[in-house]
Design a protein around this motif. Structure first.
Motif, PDB file in Angstrom:
ATOM      1  N   ALA A  83       0.829  -1.227   0.115  1.00 15.29           N
ATOM      2  CA  ALA A  83      -0.028  -0.281  -0.086  1.00 15.29           C
ATOM      3  C   ALA A  83       0.866   1.343  -0.158  1.00 15.29           C
ATOM      4  CB  ALA A  83      -1.118   0.012   1.111  1.00 15.29           C
ATOM      5  N   GLY A  84       1.873   1.266   0.946  1.00 17.50           N
ATOM      6  CA  GLY A  84       2.816   2.531   0.771  1.00 17.50           C
ATOM      7  C   GLY A  84       3.627   2.660  -0.454  1.00 17.50           C
ATOM      8  N   TYR A  85       3.993   1.666  -0.947  1.00 16.46           N
ATOM      9  CA  TYR A  85       4.694   1.808  -2.296  1.00 16.46           C
ATOM     10  C   TYR A  85       3.560   2.179  -3.281  1.00 16.46           C
ATOM     11  CZ  TYR A  85       7.488   0.450  -6.373  1.00 16.46           C
ATOM     12  OH  TYR A  85       8.262   0.355  -7.443  1.00 16.46           O
ATOM     13  N   LEU A  86       2.567   1.559  -3.658  1.00 20.59           N
ATOM     14  CA  LEU A  86       1.450   2.008  -4.463  1.00 20.59           C
ATOM     15  C   LEU A  86       1.247   3.403  -4.187  1.00 20.59           C
ATOM     16  CD1 LEU A  86      -0.545   1.599  -6.665  1.00 20.59           C
ATOM     17  CD2 LEU A  86      -2.272   0.945  -5.155  1.00 20.59           C
ATOM     18  N   SER A  87       1.174   4.157  -2.973  1.00 22.69           N
ATOM     19  CA  SER A  87       0.750   5.360  -2.641  1.00 22.69           C
ATOM     20  C   SER A  87       1.866   6.603  -3.189  1.00 22.69           C
ATOM     21  CB  SER A  87       0.504   5.686  -1.104  1.00 22.69           C
ATOM     22  OG  SER A  87       0.381   6.965  -0.920  1.00 22.69           O
ATOM     23  N   ARG A  88       3.069   5.996  -3.185  1.00 23.84           N
ATOM     24  CA  ARG A  88       4.237   6.751  -3.587  1.00 23.84           C
ATOM     25  C   ARG A  88       4.173   6.899  -5.112  1.00 23.84           C
ATOM     26  NH1 ARG A  88       6.725   3.883   0.499  1.00 23.84           N
ATOM     27  NH2 ARG A  88       7.684   2.391  -0.821  1.00 23.84           N
ATOM     28  N   VAL A  89       3.603   5.766  -5.775  1.00 21.35           N
ATOM     29  CA  VAL A  89       3.781   5.682  -7.193  1.00 21.35           C
ATOM     30  C   VAL A  89       2.640   6.772  -7.910  1.00 21.35           C
ATOM     31  CG1 VAL A  89       2.971   4.423  -9.141  1.00 21.35           C
ATOM     32  CG2 VAL A  89       4.684   3.331  -7.769  1.00 21.35           C
ATOM     33  N   LEU A  90       1.630   6.590  -6.798  1.00 20.36           N
ATOM     34  CA  LEU A  90       0.191   7.383  -7.501  1.00 20.36           C
ATOM     35  C   LEU A  90       0.780   8.810  -7.043  1.00 20.36           C
ATOM     36  CD1 LEU A  90      -2.611   5.459  -6.159  1.00 20.36           C
ATOM     37  CD2 LEU A  90      -1.922   5.432  -8.664  1.00 20.36           C
ATOM     38  N   ASN A  91       1.335   9.010  -5.912  1.00 20.92           N
ATOM     39  CA  ASN A  91       1.802  10.651  -5.726  1.00 20.92           C
ATOM     40  C   ASN A  91       2.675  11.232  -6.856  1.00 20.92           C
ATOM     41  OD1 ASN A  91       0.440  10.600  -3.251  1.00 20.92           O
ATOM     42  ND2 ASN A  91       2.391  10.198  -1.960  1.00 20.92           N
ATOM     43  N   ARG A  92       3.530  10.194  -7.472  1.00 25.11           N
ATOM     44  CA  ARG A  92       4.620  10.780  -8.554  1.00 25.11           C
ATOM     45  C   ARG A  92       3.487  11.101  -9.828  1.00 25.11           C
ATOM     46  NH1 ARG A  92       9.124   8.612 -12.629  1.00 25.11           N
ATOM     47  NH2 ARG A  92       9.190  10.689 -13.579  1.00 25.11           N
ATOM     48  N   LEU A  93       2.562  10.098 -10.053  1.00 25.94           N
ATOM     49  CA  LEU A  93       1.878  10.250 -11.386  1.00 25.94           C
ATOM     50  C   LEU A  93       0.700  11.312 -11.297  1.00 25.94           C
ATOM     51  CD1 LEU A  93       0.942   6.472 -12.048  1.00 25.94           C
ATOM     52  CD2 LEU A  93       2.783   7.790 -13.155  1.00 25.94           C
ATOM     53  N   GLU A  94       0.237  11.655 -10.002  1.00 26.91           N
ATOM     54  CA  GLU A  94      -0.619  12.569 -10.031  1.00 26.91           C
ATOM     55  C   GLU A  94       0.100  14.037 -10.096  1.00 26.91           C
ATOM     56  OE1 GLU A  94      -4.383  13.517  -6.883  1.00 26.91           O
ATOM     57  OE2 GLU A  94      -2.730  12.869  -5.995  1.00 26.91           O
ATOM     58  N   GLY A  95       1.367  14.086  -9.287  1.00 30.91           N
ATOM     59  CA  GLY A  95       2.048  15.291  -9.615  1.00 30.91           C
ATOM     60  C   GLY A  95       2.549  15.721 -10.895  1.00 30.91           C
ATOM     61  N   ASP A  96       2.563  14.219 -11.829  1.00 26.30           N
ATOM     62  CA  ASP A  96       2.911  14.997 -13.278  1.00 26.30           C
ATOM     63  C   ASP A  96       1.422  15.090 -14.062  1.00 26.30           C
ATOM     64  OD1 ASP A  96       5.425  14.647 -12.694  1.00 26.30           O
ATOM     65  OD2 ASP A  96       5.701  12.400 -13.670  1.00 26.30           O
ATOM     66  N   GLY A  97       0.494  15.130 -13.294  1.00 23.40           N
ATOM     67  CA  GLY A  97      -0.907  15.294 -14.090  1.00 23.40           C
ATOM     68  C   GLY A  97      -1.296  14.135 -14.812  1.00 23.40           C
ATOM     69  N   LEU A  98      -1.000  12.814 -14.474  1.00 24.84           N
ATOM     70  CA  LEU A  98      -1.600  11.942 -15.263  1.00 24.84           C
ATOM     71  C   LEU A  98      -2.711  10.949 -14.624  1.00 24.84           C
ATOM     72  CD1 LEU A  98       1.916  10.140 -16.101  1.00 24.84           C
ATOM     73  CD2 LEU A  98       0.681  12.021 -17.377  1.00 24.84           C
ATOM     74  N   VAL A  99      -2.927  11.301 -13.145  1.00 25.71           N
ATOM     75  CA  VAL A  99      -3.791  10.522 -12.591  1.00 25.71           C
ATOM     76  C   VAL A  99      -4.731  11.546 -11.758  1.00 25.71           C
ATOM     77  CG1 VAL A  99      -2.861   8.453 -12.694  1.00 25.71           C
ATOM     78  CG2 VAL A  99      -2.695   9.915 -10.527  1.00 25.71           C
ATOM     79  N   GLU A 100      -5.864  11.081 -11.461  1.00 25.23           N
ATOM     80  CA  GLU A 100      -6.543  11.723 -10.299  1.00 25.23           C
ATOM     81  C   GLU A 100      -7.207  10.675  -9.413  1.00 25.23           C
ATOM     82  OE1 GLU A 100      -9.536  13.785 -12.634  1.00 25.23           O
ATOM     83  OE2 GLU A 100      -8.561  15.324 -13.202  1.00 25.23           O
ATOM     84  N   ARG A 101      -7.107  11.246  -8.185  1.00 19.09           N
ATOM     85  CA  ARG A 101      -7.577  10.481  -7.022  1.00 19.09           C
ATOM     86  C   ARG A 101      -9.047  11.233  -6.224  1.00 19.09           C
ATOM     87  NH1 ARG A 101      -2.527   8.937  -3.805  1.00 19.09           N
ATOM     88  NH2 ARG A 101      -1.819  10.697  -4.507  1.00 19.09           N
ATOM     89  N   ARG A 130     -11.056   6.137  -5.466  1.00 15.34           N
ATOM     90  CA  ARG A 130     -11.045   6.005  -7.074  1.00 15.34           C
ATOM     91  C   ARG A 130      -9.848   6.653  -7.733  1.00 15.34           C
ATOM     92  NH1 ARG A 130     -14.371   7.965 -11.578  1.00 15.34           N
ATOM     93  NH2 ARG A 130     -14.822   5.806 -12.842  1.00 15.34           N
ATOM     94  N   VAL A 131      -9.207   5.969  -8.414  1.00 17.91           N
ATOM     95  CA  VAL A 131      -7.911   6.512  -9.120  1.00 17.91           C
ATOM     96  C   VAL A 131      -8.414   6.434 -10.834  1.00 17.91           C
ATOM     97  CG1 VAL A 131      -5.502   6.393  -9.742  1.00 17.91           C
ATOM     98  CG2 VAL A 131      -6.521   5.495  -7.506  1.00 17.91           C
ATOM     99  N   THR A 132      -8.314   7.575 -11.448  1.00 17.86           N
ATOM    100  CA  THR A 132      -8.760   7.588 -12.788  1.00 17.86           C
ATOM    101  C   THR A 132      -7.439   8.316 -13.819  1.00 17.86           C
ATOM    102  OG1 THR A 132      -9.909   9.547 -12.463  1.00 17.86           O
ATOM    103  CG2 THR A 132     -11.293   7.536 -12.479  1.00 17.86           C
ATOM    104  N   LEU A 133      -7.498   8.084 -14.859  1.00 19.06           N
ATOM    105  CA  LEU A 133      -6.266   8.867 -15.720  1.00 19.06           C
ATOM    106  C   LEU A 133      -6.995   9.936 -16.287  1.00 19.06           C
ATOM    107  CD1 LEU A 133      -5.163   6.095 -18.040  1.00 19.06           C
ATOM    108  CD2 LEU A 133      -3.973   7.063 -16.156  1.00 19.06           C
ATOM    109  N   THR A 134      -6.292  11.022 -16.426  1.00 22.25           N
ATOM    110  CA  THR A 134      -6.396  12.162 -16.871  1.00 22.25           C
ATOM    111  C   THR A 134      -6.101  12.278 -18.498  1.00 22.25           C
ATOM    112  OG1 THR A 134      -4.173  13.062 -16.755  1.00 22.25           O
ATOM    113  CG2 THR A 134      -5.610  13.548 -15.070  1.00 22.25           C
ATOM    114  N   ALA A 135      -6.775  13.317 -19.439  1.00 18.90           N
ATOM    115  CA  ALA A 135      -6.371  13.095 -20.811  1.00 18.90           C
ATOM    116  C   ALA A 135      -5.082  12.795 -21.042  1.00 18.90           C
ATOM    117  CB  ALA A 135      -7.004  14.294 -21.537  1.00 18.90           C
ATOM    118  N   ARG A 136      -3.992  13.570 -20.241  1.00 23.78           N
ATOM    119  CA  ARG A 136      -2.545  13.591 -20.469  1.00 23.78           C
ATOM    120  C   ARG A 136      -2.079  12.218 -20.133  1.00 23.78           C
ATOM    121  NH1 ARG A 136       1.905  17.023 -17.498  1.00 23.78           N
ATOM    122  NH2 ARG A 136       3.765  15.945 -18.480  1.00 23.78           N
TER     123      ARG A 136
END
Length: 310
Positions: A60-78, A89-95
């Protein structure tokens, strides 16, 4: 087989995988795990963090760090799940969708380059051998919903859509070749005139083979998308594939700015009609007709995409 035999195969296969990425970082600027997360999200429109952890066997901790990076790059939204506030819920942005498609294209090109060196006569043997390895190591367990992947079509998949629609509707409903002609026209028109921003094909894959499909295409009415050619192979029914395919079309149509999603079906397709009803489609018109060698009742269904989401 001995432990040494198995480890020797692992070393060999690791070398093969390394060859796919030789001389460049295949998933740059993202790690393999980050790319796998993007892939899962691209093929599972309703994935939440718990689903990702289970599918990818991540801490869970590792996944959270991965999602933090992807969210920071504007690739996902939570966001909190609308059905269970304890879940995220985790979804992809258009980017994010564009990035996932690019990474997947790179992987396909690399794998295709490797397979191009395999003689055509050996490809069937290789496919059988890989399937045997999966079956044995999975202990031949019954496939579950988690084994199904929704993906973009590969070369040959559009032909598969035509062939399987024709074969299944003949076997299950006795329809004649007129239906195959209709499906071929729909698929050919989509392939020739597709707008990638507003139209898409999904293939449901299980154990490396297609077992379902659906199309989202433009309708002649303004701000309207049309769901077409929903199909699930008989041996793959009961895994929720039809539900996931319809959900994918609904989510895509909403995300791309359509206000309505419509479809045409026939009253004899009871399972499909119940599926559409569960997703909020409303029957708006029906009319008897003689098509495909049968007397049928055609039905028009509509879903208002501007209504509040569940």
């Amino acid at each position: 087989m001995t432990v040494q035999d198995f480890r020797a195969f692992n070393r060999f296969y690791t070398g093969v995988i390394g060859a796919l990425d030789y001389g460049r970082s295949l998933y740059a600027p993202y790690s393999l795990t980050e790319s796998r997360v993007l892939y899962e999200l691209a093929h599972s429109p309703r994935t939440d963090a718990a689903d990702l952890r289970a599918a990818l066997l991540l801490d869970a901790g590792y996944l959270s760090r991965v999602l933090n990076r992807l969210e920071g790059d504007g690739l996902v939204e939570r966001a909190p799940s609308r059905k269970d506030s304890r879940r995220v819920r985790v979804t992809l942005t258009a980017r994010g969708r564009e990035t996932a498609a690019l990474l997947n294209e790179r992987a396909d090109e690399s794998a295709g380059s490797l397979l191009s060196g395999v003689p055509a006569a050996n490809r069937a043997r290789l496919s059988d051998a890989l399937r045997t390895v999966r079956d044995i190591l999975a202990d031949k367990r019954r496939p579950g919903p988690e084994d199904v992947v929704l993906r973009e079509p590969y070369p040959g998949d559009l032909g598969w859509i035509v062939q399987r629609n024709a074969a299944l509707y003949t076997a299950e409903y006795g329809w004649n070749a007129d239906y195959e002609v209709l499906v071929a026209r729909i698929v050919a028109d989509h392939a020739e005139h597709r707008d990638p921003r507003r139209e898409r094909v999904w293939i449901a894959e299980l154990d490396g083979r297609p077992v379902g499909c659906v199309l989202c295409v433009r309708d002649s009415a303004p701000a309207t998308a049309r769901l077409r050619l929903l199909l699930v192979e008989p041996e793959a029914r009961g895994l929720g594939i039809g539900d996931r395919l319809v959900a994918a079309v609904v989510a895509f149509a909403r995300e791309t700015g359509h206000q309505q999603l419509v479809l045409w079906t026939n009253d004899v397709l009871g399972a499909a009609r119940r599926l559409y009803e569960r997703h909020g489609f409303v029957l708006v018109a029906e009319e008897p007709h003689h098509s495909f060698g049968k007397d049928l009742v055609g039905q028009d269904w509509r879903l208002d995409l501007t209504a509040t989401r569940e």
